[in-house]
Design a protein around this motif. Sequence first.
Motif, PDB file in Angstrom:
ATOM      1  N   GLY A  24       0.819  -1.203   0.000  1.00  0.00           N
ATOM      2  CA  GLY A  24       0.000   0.000   0.000  1.00  0.00           C
ATOM      3  C   GLY A  24       0.851   1.251   0.000  1.00  0.00           C
ATOM      4  N   LYS A  25       1.965   1.199   0.697  1.00  0.00           N
ATOM      5  CA  LYS A  25       2.827   2.381   0.782  1.00  0.00           C
ATOM      6  C   LYS A  25       3.433   2.727  -0.584  1.00  0.00           C
ATOM      7  CE  LYS A  25       3.942   1.871   5.596  1.00  0.00           C
ATOM      8  NZ  LYS A  25       4.730   1.050   6.471  1.00  0.00           N
ATOM      9  N   GLN A  26       3.618   1.665  -1.376  1.00  0.00           N
ATOM     10  CA  GLN A  26       4.257   1.922  -2.674  1.00  0.00           C
ATOM     11  C   GLN A  26       3.249   2.380  -3.733  1.00  0.00           C
ATOM     12  OE1 GLN A  26       6.030  -1.871  -3.275  1.00  0.00           O
ATOM     13  NE2 GLN A  26       7.472  -1.582  -1.598  1.00  0.00           N
ATOM     14  N   VAL A  27       1.963   2.341  -3.375  1.00  0.00           N
ATOM     15  CA  VAL A  27       0.940   2.703  -4.366  1.00  0.00           C
ATOM     16  C   VAL A  27       1.024   4.193  -4.680  1.00  0.00           C
ATOM     17  CG1 VAL A  27      -1.555   2.970  -4.697  1.00  0.00           C
ATOM     18  CG2 VAL A  27      -0.637   0.872  -3.713  1.00  0.00           C
ATOM     19  N   GLU A  28       0.990   4.464  -5.972  1.00  0.00           N
ATOM     20  CA  GLU A  28       0.989   5.864  -6.407  1.00  0.00           C
ATOM     21  C   GLU A  28      -0.461   6.342  -6.450  1.00  0.00           C
ATOM     22  OE1 GLU A  28       3.336   8.166  -7.190  1.00  0.00           O
ATOM     23  OE2 GLU A  28       4.791   6.767  -6.325  1.00  0.00           O
ATOM     24  N   VAL A  29      -0.757   7.413  -5.763  1.00  0.00           N
ATOM     25  CA  VAL A  29      -2.105   7.969  -5.817  1.00  0.00           C
ATOM     26  C   VAL A  29      -2.013   9.259  -6.631  1.00  0.00           C
ATOM     27  CG1 VAL A  29      -4.068   8.808  -4.490  1.00  0.00           C
ATOM     28  CG2 VAL A  29      -2.634   6.965  -3.583  1.00  0.00           C
ATOM     29  N   ALA A  30      -2.540   9.197  -7.845  1.00  0.00           N
ATOM     30  CA  ALA A  30      -2.418  10.346  -8.744  1.00  0.00           C
ATOM     31  C   ALA A  30      -3.506  11.380  -8.458  1.00  0.00           C
ATOM     32  CB  ALA A  30      -2.515   9.850 -10.189  1.00  0.00           C
ATOM     33  N   GLY A  31      -3.327  12.566  -8.951  1.00  0.00           N
ATOM     34  CA  GLY A  31      -4.345  13.599  -8.842  1.00  0.00           C
ATOM     35  C   GLY A  31      -3.947  14.702  -7.872  1.00  0.00           C
ATOM     36  N   GLU A  32      -4.637  15.844  -8.003  1.00  0.00           N
ATOM     37  CA  GLU A  32      -4.379  17.000  -7.151  1.00  0.00           C
ATOM     38  C   GLU A  32      -5.091  16.793  -5.807  1.00  0.00           C
ATOM     39  OE1 GLU A  32      -2.774  20.098  -7.685  1.00  0.00           O
ATOM     40  OE2 GLU A  32      -1.807  19.026  -9.326  1.00  0.00           O
ATOM     41  N   ALA A  61      -2.492  14.864   3.231  1.00  0.00           N
ATOM     42  CA  ALA A  61      -3.278  14.070   4.193  1.00  0.00           C
ATOM     43  C   ALA A  61      -4.252  13.163   3.464  1.00  0.00           C
ATOM     44  CB  ALA A  61      -4.033  15.011   5.131  1.00  0.00           C
ATOM     45  N   LYS A  62      -4.896  13.718   2.421  1.00  0.00           N
ATOM     46  CA  LYS A  62      -5.857  12.920   1.661  1.00  0.00           C
ATOM     47  C   LYS A  62      -5.128  11.805   0.908  1.00  0.00           C
ATOM     48  CE  LYS A  62      -9.542  13.173  -1.709  1.00  0.00           C
ATOM     49  NZ  LYS A  62     -10.266  13.994  -2.663  1.00  0.00           N
ATOM     50  N   ARG A  63      -3.956  12.146   0.369  1.00  0.00           N
ATOM     51  CA  ARG A  63      -3.181  11.131  -0.368  1.00  0.00           C
ATOM     52  C   ARG A  63      -2.831   9.971   0.572  1.00  0.00           C
ATOM     53  NH1 ARG A  63      -1.108  12.452  -5.103  1.00  0.00           N
ATOM     54  NH2 ARG A  63      -0.890  14.646  -4.540  1.00  0.00           N
ATOM     55  N   ASP A  64      -2.456  10.308   1.806  1.00  0.00           N
ATOM     56  CA  ASP A  64      -2.123   9.268   2.796  1.00  0.00           C
ATOM     57  C   ASP A  64      -3.335   8.412   3.111  1.00  0.00           C
ATOM     58  OD1 ASP A  64       0.489   9.622   3.079  1.00  0.00           O
ATOM     59  OD2 ASP A  64       0.427  10.663   5.025  1.00  0.00           O
ATOM     60  N   ARG A  65      -4.479   9.090   3.291  1.00  0.00           N
ATOM     61  CA  ARG A  65      -5.711   8.338   3.601  1.00  0.00           C
ATOM     62  C   ARG A  65      -6.038   7.357   2.489  1.00  0.00           C
ATOM     63  NH1 ARG A  65      -7.807  13.348   5.243  1.00  0.00           N
ATOM     64  NH2 ARG A  65      -9.100  13.502   3.367  1.00  0.00           N
ATOM     65  N   LEU A  66      -5.934   7.821   1.256  1.00  0.00           N
ATOM     66  CA  LEU A  66      -6.246   6.947   0.116  1.00  0.00           C
ATOM     67  C   LEU A  66      -5.254   5.800   0.017  1.00  0.00           C
ATOM     68  CD1 LEU A  66      -7.264   9.595  -2.569  1.00  0.00           C
ATOM     69  CD2 LEU A  66      -8.722   7.876  -1.513  1.00  0.00           C
ATOM     70  N   ARG A  67      -4.010   6.140   0.294  1.00  0.00           N
ATOM     71  CA  ARG A  67      -2.965   5.102   0.246  1.00  0.00           C
ATOM     72  C   ARG A  67      -3.266   3.992   1.257  1.00  0.00           C
ATOM     73  NH1 ARG A  67       2.233   8.252   0.274  1.00  0.00           N
ATOM     74  NH2 ARG A  67       1.943   8.543  -1.948  1.00  0.00           N
ATOM     75  N   ARG A  68      -3.715   4.444   2.454  1.00  0.00           N
ATOM     76  CA  ARG A  68      -4.047   3.445   3.478  1.00  0.00           C
ATOM     77  C   ARG A  68      -5.263   2.618   3.067  1.00  0.00           C
ATOM     78  NH1 ARG A  68      -2.544   7.284   7.295  1.00  0.00           N
ATOM     79  NH2 ARG A  68      -4.685   8.023   7.537  1.00  0.00           N
ATOM     80  N   ALA A  69      -6.231   3.302   2.449  1.00  0.00           N
ATOM     81  CA  ALA A  69      -7.438   2.590   2.013  1.00  0.00           C
ATOM     82  C   ALA A  69      -7.077   1.556   0.954  1.00  0.00           C
ATOM     83  CB  ALA A  69      -8.440   3.590   1.446  1.00  0.00           C
TER      84      ALA A  69
END
Lengths: 509, 235
Positions: free
Chosen positions: A77-85, A89-97
């Motif tokens: 999950g930590k290595q997942v790239e979450v794209a977008g603006e 904090a939100k990027r971290d939340r999504l990464r955890r999800a």
Amino acid sequence: MRVGDLFGLALAALWQQKSRTAMTTLGVLFGSFVLAASLSIGQGVQDTIERESHRSDFLRKITVRSNHRGANADSAGKQVEVAGEMSDAKRDRLRRAIADHSPGKPVALTRDKLVKMATLEHVEAVVPMFWLSGFAVLDQQSQLASLAGVRPESIDCRRRLIAGEFFSSSRQPVCTVSEYLLYRWGLTDEASIAGVLGKKIRVELRGPGQQRGLRLVLDKPEGEEPTLEETIALEKIKEQLPKVLDFFPLPPDQSRLLRGMIEGKDASPASVVSEEFTIVGVLRAATPEELKEPWDPLRVSADLILPYETAADFYFRQQGTEERGIDHAVVVVDDERHTKAIYQQILDQGLTAFTVLEFIEQQQLIYLLIFGGMTCVAAVALLVAALGIANTMLMSVLERTREIGIMKAVGAGNTELQLVFVIEGAIIGSLGGGLGVLLAWLASMPGDAWVRSMVAHSVPVELKDSLFVFPLWLIAVTLAFAITITTLAALYPARRAARIDPVAALRHE
Amino acid sequence: MPEHSGSHALDGQAIRAVDLTKAYGHADSPVYALRGVTFEVRWGERVALLGKSGSGKSTLLNLLGGLDRPTSGSLDVAGHSIARLTGRQLARFRSVSVGMIFQSFNLIHSRNAWQNVKLPLVFAGQQPRERREVARRALEAVGLAARFDHRPAEMSGGENQRVAIARALANRPQILLADEPTGNLDSATAREVVRLIREHVEERQATLILVTHDEDLAAACTDRVLRLIDGQLAT
């Protein structure tokens, strides 16, 4: 001036104002009582947790399970790239999800893992825990029986031995049978129970094969299990079913549907593992009292008990078990001081693990916080009492102004007068503190009985010792605290008394 | 001359006051109770301090008894320079060197006669057994053998003053300071108290400073009279 006289003057002054002294002492008594009681139960609960933990050796045991969620889920999950603006904090939340929903590679508790854990330093034994159900055949009669493996050292099993002996090695082709299994075979009298010792018992584990598919189950009246013969007959029907499907008077579409369900799904025959063991002992069931004893992850109740390594060998002979592994295992560490380190090493292997030690440490911390809070409340109560003392003594100085002047006129020094007042404070502290501890001790008797009844209602644990303890340090700390607080409270009034001008005091009415 | 001890030898003088001044109030506007008082008292001498109310008699007596310190001037009592004594030394001086008798008795009401008499002995650090005996003898000497356990409220004014005399004499001080000792007593009791004081002073050859405004009492009890007028000694 003699020390005894200083005490004499202080006592005389306290005695002169009996009611006021009694009320002031009562305040200190209450504060000391709460302080002593909270320290006592706080220490008592800590001691009880520790004592109950050490009554059994479960602090040395770690329960290990396969990690079905996957060991790498978090790191993946930590290595997942979450794209977008978006915000960090939100990027971290999504990464955890994403991590929560990304199945990592499951880590099964396989034989290799068991062997690897057994080679860790300070590991005494790794006991695979499984409850198998198979057919036990004795003198041509079969019974569905449960089977488990235990350590030869098992105190629990050894004390339940009613005939024969317990095995001495972790790997030998022997087993013990339960009194209840023998009963189910119709062996009830002592002679027939003794007669099974030394006999061979054949155990058959029958699985459905590697592939899933049709399973035929015989649903018998409650309390009755299918026999070996019935199970074999069902297996034969299952094998022959595809060949005889055309003989059933079914509409063509249903016939086609059934053929599709059966054909090619379970081509292999049932997986059967069979082995013979010599009966060496007979075990009775655990008594209700024994069941109340502290929980032990190694305690098992089964019809057939095998040495744990023999049981593991037998288990792993079944198809698919090498890959699937076992449900869980108990790792026994040589000393509880090493439990946490071994626990961490097991987690590092990607497995999940549980140790009571961690739970106990959490519980101790919780109790420490609760009773620490109570102690603070008690300390505040004592401080309030101290303010009362300071106020009372200031009043006393005012009321005794003329008396202080007279004492100065006949030779009392400032230091001596100060000491008299300070000693008055210390006496109130000693008296209130001592009575507070005494009251806490007296109250602990019904208190302990009440807490015991509460514990007995909620958990199956029989506490042997009191939950309230009164070690010497507790008595000393409570007394010292009460005396220190009251003495400090008396300092200011004492200084005021010492500063009184004798000439003005003698004119005071 | 009676035996005495002190830090300064007084060449046979029990008391020597030189230019003694005592002022109260703020330094900017002081109120003088004593203004440059100079006098000497020999050992064993009995001196009356006469003066009207507010003349400074009690102030002078308080200075002599170590209850107060002079504003200026020097005051030596029983070999001790009062102005130079530390608080602890002054307390010791009060308990051992002088005995004081007050007009209003100044007994501790919560304590009985025997306990009141014992008090200076307690502060002087005497052994319990010894002080019990001394207090008993002192009370017997003032005729109060039957009043040991009586509290001040349970005794007459004369008896209370006798307890106060017993207390003042308990430590066998060589200087006795009496501030209007008969002021609160009827004439018959006052005569009895005066007799007691005189008897004890003569018996012990003690130095007596008697503050009074009663000329007759001064003449009956003392060898010499010092008159104070507005804080100054009349010549």
